[in-house]
Scaffold this motif. Structure first.
Motif, PDB file in Angstrom:
ATOM      1  N   THR A 204       0.834  -1.204   0.000  1.00  0.00           N
ATOM      2  CA  THR A 204       0.000   0.000   0.000  1.00  0.00           C
ATOM      3  C   THR A 204       0.866   1.251   0.000  1.00  0.00           C
ATOM      4  OG1 THR A 204      -1.762  -1.176   1.192  1.00  0.00           O
ATOM      5  CG2 THR A 204      -1.840   1.218   1.213  1.00  0.00           C
ATOM      6  N   ALA A 205       1.918   1.209   0.815  1.00  0.00           N
ATOM      7  CA  ALA A 205       2.822   2.359   0.874  1.00  0.00           C
ATOM      8  C   ALA A 205       3.538   2.545  -0.455  1.00  0.00           C
ATOM      9  CB  ALA A 205       3.836   2.165   1.996  1.00  0.00           C
ATOM     10  N   LYS A 206       3.934   1.444  -1.076  1.00  0.00           N
ATOM     11  CA  LYS A 206       4.623   1.527  -2.370  1.00  0.00           C
ATOM     12  C   LYS A 206       3.696   2.096  -3.449  1.00  0.00           C
ATOM     13  CE  LYS A 206       7.074  -1.295  -5.769  1.00  0.00           C
ATOM     14  NZ  LYS A 206       7.526  -2.667  -6.138  1.00  0.00           N
ATOM     15  N   ALA A 207       2.431   1.626  -3.440  1.00  0.00           N
ATOM     16  CA  ALA A 207       1.470   2.117  -4.434  1.00  0.00           C
ATOM     17  C   ALA A 207       1.232   3.606  -4.268  1.00  0.00           C
ATOM     18  CB  ALA A 207       0.159   1.336  -4.312  1.00  0.00           C
ATOM     19  N   GLN A 209       3.332   5.677  -3.030  1.00  0.00           N
ATOM     20  CA  GLN A 209       4.568   6.399  -3.354  1.00  0.00           C
ATOM     21  C   GLN A 209       4.799   6.486  -4.847  1.00  0.00           C
ATOM     22  OE1 GLN A 209       8.050   4.685  -1.584  1.00  0.00           O
ATOM     23  NE2 GLN A 209       9.434   6.262  -2.344  1.00  0.00           N
ATOM     24  N   THR A 210       4.589   5.368  -5.540  1.00  0.00           N
ATOM     25  CA  THR A 210       4.873   5.344  -6.980  1.00  0.00           C
ATOM     26  C   THR A 210       3.697   5.834  -7.812  1.00  0.00           C
ATOM     27  OG1 THR A 210       4.094   3.048  -7.214  1.00  0.00           O
ATOM     28  CG2 THR A 210       6.433   3.395  -6.661  1.00  0.00           C
ATOM     29  N   GLY A 211       2.486   5.576  -7.350  1.00  0.00           N
ATOM     30  CA  GLY A 211       1.309   5.956  -8.107  1.00  0.00           C
ATOM     31  C   GLY A 211       1.083   5.113  -9.341  1.00  0.00           C
ATOM     32  N   LEU A 212       1.833   4.017  -9.465  1.00  0.00           N
ATOM     33  CA  LEU A 212       1.695   3.144 -10.620  1.00  0.00           C
ATOM     34  C   LEU A 212       0.464   2.253 -10.471  1.00  0.00           C
ATOM     35  CD1 LEU A 212       5.429   2.063 -11.133  1.00  0.00           C
ATOM     36  CD2 LEU A 212       4.117   3.777 -12.418  1.00  0.00           C
ATOM     37  N   PRO A 213      -0.306   2.025 -11.533  1.00  0.00           N
ATOM     38  CA  PRO A 213      -1.508   1.196 -11.434  1.00  0.00           C
ATOM     39  C   PRO A 213      -1.196  -0.257 -11.077  1.00  0.00           C
ATOM     40  CG  PRO A 213      -1.042   1.752 -13.728  1.00  0.00           C
ATOM     41  CD  PRO A 213      -0.134   2.582 -12.882  1.00  0.00           C
ATOM     42  N   GLU A 214      -0.045  -0.759 -11.576  1.00  0.00           N
ATOM     43  CA  GLU A 214       0.275  -2.159 -11.252  1.00  0.00           C
ATOM     44  C   GLU A 214       0.566  -2.335  -9.760  1.00  0.00           C
ATOM     45  OE1 GLU A 214       3.951  -0.389 -13.359  1.00  0.00           O
ATOM     46  OE2 GLU A 214       1.760  -0.311 -13.482  1.00  0.00           O
ATOM     47  N   ASP A 215       1.182  -1.317  -9.139  1.00  0.00           N
ATOM     48  CA  ASP A 215       1.437  -1.395  -7.697  1.00  0.00           C
ATOM     49  C   ASP A 215       0.115  -1.301  -6.918  1.00  0.00           C
ATOM     50  OD1 ASP A 215       4.107  -1.630  -8.144  1.00  0.00           O
ATOM     51  OD2 ASP A 215       4.533   0.515  -7.867  1.00  0.00           O
ATOM     52  N   GLN A 217      -2.768  -2.252  -8.042  1.00  0.00           N
ATOM     53  CA  GLN A 217      -3.477  -3.509  -8.275  1.00  0.00           C
ATOM     54  C   GLN A 217      -2.912  -4.623  -7.399  1.00  0.00           C
ATOM     55  OE1 GLN A 217      -6.226  -3.905 -10.311  1.00  0.00           O
ATOM     56  NE2 GLN A 217      -6.332  -5.867  -9.203  1.00  0.00           N
ATOM     57  N   ALA A 218      -1.598  -4.646  -7.242  1.00  0.00           N
ATOM     58  CA  ALA A 218      -0.973  -5.661  -6.387  1.00  0.00           C
ATOM     59  C   ALA A 218      -1.449  -5.521  -4.942  1.00  0.00           C
ATOM     60  CB  ALA A 218       0.545  -5.551  -6.475  1.00  0.00           C
ATOM     61  N   ALA A 219      -1.513  -4.279  -4.460  1.00  0.00           N
ATOM     62  CA  ALA A 219      -1.995  -4.047  -3.094  1.00  0.00           C
ATOM     63  C   ALA A 219      -3.465  -4.442  -2.967  1.00  0.00           C
ATOM     64  CB  ALA A 219      -1.801  -2.587  -2.708  1.00  0.00           C
ATOM     65  N   ASN A 220      -4.255  -4.107  -3.985  1.00  0.00           N
ATOM     66  CA  ASN A 220      -5.677  -4.449  -3.966  1.00  0.00           C
ATOM     67  C   ASN A 220      -5.895  -5.965  -4.019  1.00  0.00           C
ATOM     68  OD1 ASN A 220      -8.554  -3.477  -4.176  1.00  0.00           O
ATOM     69  ND2 ASN A 220      -8.436  -4.662  -6.077  1.00  0.00           N
ATOM     70  N   ASP A 221      -5.092  -6.657  -4.846  1.00  0.00           N
ATOM     71  CA  ASP A 221      -5.213  -8.116  -4.932  1.00  0.00           C
ATOM     72  C   ASP A 221      -4.905  -8.767  -3.587  1.00  0.00           C
ATOM     73  OD1 ASP A 221      -5.903  -7.906  -7.562  1.00  0.00           O
ATOM     74  OD2 ASP A 221      -3.891  -8.399  -8.339  1.00  0.00           O
ATOM     75  N   LEU A 222      -3.827  -8.306  -2.944  1.00  0.00           N
ATOM     76  CA  LEU A 222      -3.462  -8.888  -1.654  1.00  0.00           C
ATOM     77  C   LEU A 222      -4.524  -8.588  -0.601  1.00  0.00           C
ATOM     78  CD1 LEU A 222      -1.449 -10.493   0.000  1.00  0.00           C
ATOM     79  CD2 LEU A 222      -0.190  -8.371   0.448  1.00  0.00           C
ATOM     80  N   MET A 223      -5.092  -7.382  -0.662  1.00  0.00           N
ATOM     81  CA  MET A 223      -6.140  -7.032   0.294  1.00  0.00           C
ATOM     82  C   MET A 223      -7.360  -7.931   0.096  1.00  0.00           C
ATOM     83  SD  MET A 223      -8.040  -3.367   0.933  1.00  0.00           S
ATOM     84  CE  MET A 223      -8.728  -3.381  -0.728  1.00  0.00           C
ATOM     85  N   ASN A 224      -7.708  -8.200  -1.169  1.00  0.00           N
ATOM     86  CA  ASN A 224      -8.842  -9.094  -1.441  1.00  0.00           C
ATOM     87  C   ASN A 224      -8.569 -10.512  -0.952  1.00  0.00           C
ATOM     88  OD1 ASN A 224     -10.359  -7.065  -2.640  1.00  0.00           O
ATOM     89  ND2 ASN A 224      -9.557  -7.494  -4.705  1.00  0.00           N
TER      90      ASN A 224
END
Length: 312
Positions: A204-207, A209-215, A217-224
């Protein structure tokens, strides 16, 4: 929760991520239970060995694997489902009223021989010219039926005693399954907390910080996946509740069987022998009545002869 669920099972359950694979042999249970904050919240105290199994199992849980979430604790859930089906099958095949019907049959037969059926103790004998023969014939008929029922009761008593011993084993199995579920739940909650506090927080912190959609999405996938695993743990808690409710059900069946065994035992050693004693008393009293009647007849005849002689 009953204190019995805090009693270590005879064997320590083993945790696995492959419920369809071969089960590992259970290790002997450690004697001393050790309480931890997580277990206190779940109202369960694990032994030192169970704690070690949980600690060793946590790193094996991979929340990023969808199959792991699906199969997590499925083996323990299946054990509970099969166990409840076995108990239901036992209740279906058992005629719970059989013992009561046989006891009622004994009462009916004993009442069929009632020496106090009419006025006083000798009301029964007044209906037969040969009183001794009549009472013996009626007793023999009742005794034959009572003997058959008593033999059936003894057989039923042995069966019930076996069922009581079996229910004890089933209760112990239920406790073992309950503790196994608790170990899955405890390990799962610890792992879920670690992933949320470390991996998910980092993603979440990385997403952010970077604002990249893939980051993102990775945070969202793990949260799900975390939310899905949390629902799985809730499902395991529901299964655990089934195990908790099953404990008093097993004891209820066992107490009913125990009560029936005690009633059968009382009938065999008290009721039937007392009924036979009544037969002895009835025959003895009839003999006394006949002797008294004979003596009275002789006395009356003597008095009549004396009266006639005096009149003459």
């Amino acid at each position: 929760m009953s204190e019995l669920f805090n009693t270590p099972a005879s064997t320590t359950p083993s945790l696995t991520l492959d419920p369809l694979g071969a089960e590992q042999p259970a290790a002997p249970a450690a004697p001393a239970p050790v309480a931890k904050p997580e277990e206190a919240a779940l109202e369960i105290v694990l032994t030192e060995q169970e704690q070690k199994i949980v600690e060793d199992f946590i790193p094996k849980i991979e929340l990023r694997d969808s199959a792991t979430i699906t199969q997590y604790g499925a083996g323990a859930q299946k054990k509970i489902a099969d166990f409840s089906e076995n108990i239901l099958g036992s209740v279906r095949t058992k005629d719970l009223g059989e013992g009561g019907e046989m006891l009622a049959g004994v009462v009916t037969e004993l009442k069929s021989f009632d020496v106090e059926e009419e006025k006083g103790l000798f009301g029964f004998f007044k209906r037969s010219s040969n009183r001794i023969t009549a009472i013996r014939a009626k007793y023999d008929h009742a005794e034959s039926n009572v003997t058959k029922i008593a033999e059936a009761l003894e057989t039923h008593q042995v069966t019930l005693m076996k069922d009581i011993a079996l229910l004890d084993k089933m209760y112990e199995m239920n406790v073992a399954y309950f503790r196994e579920l608790c170990m899955y739940i405890i390990a799962g909650k610890r792992k879920l907390q670690q992933v949320r506090e470390q991996d998910l927080a980092a993603l979440t912190a990385k997403a952010q910080q970077t604002g990249l959609p893939e980051d993102a999405q990775a945070a969202n996938d793990l949260m799900n996946l975390c939310n899905r695993f949390e629902k799985k743990l809730h499902d395991l808690e529901l299964t655990r509740m089934i195990s908790i409710q099953m404990a008093p059900q097993i004891r209820l069946l066992q107490n009913n069987d125990t009560l029936m065994v005690d009633k059968i035992q009382s009938t065999l050693v008290n009721t039937i022998p007392l009924w036979k004693s009544q037969m002895v008393l009835a025959l003895g009293l009839e003999h006394s009545r006949q002797a008294t009647a004979a003596q009275s007849a002789v006395t009356n005849m003597t008095n009549q002869l004396l009266q006639k002689n005096a009149d003459m």
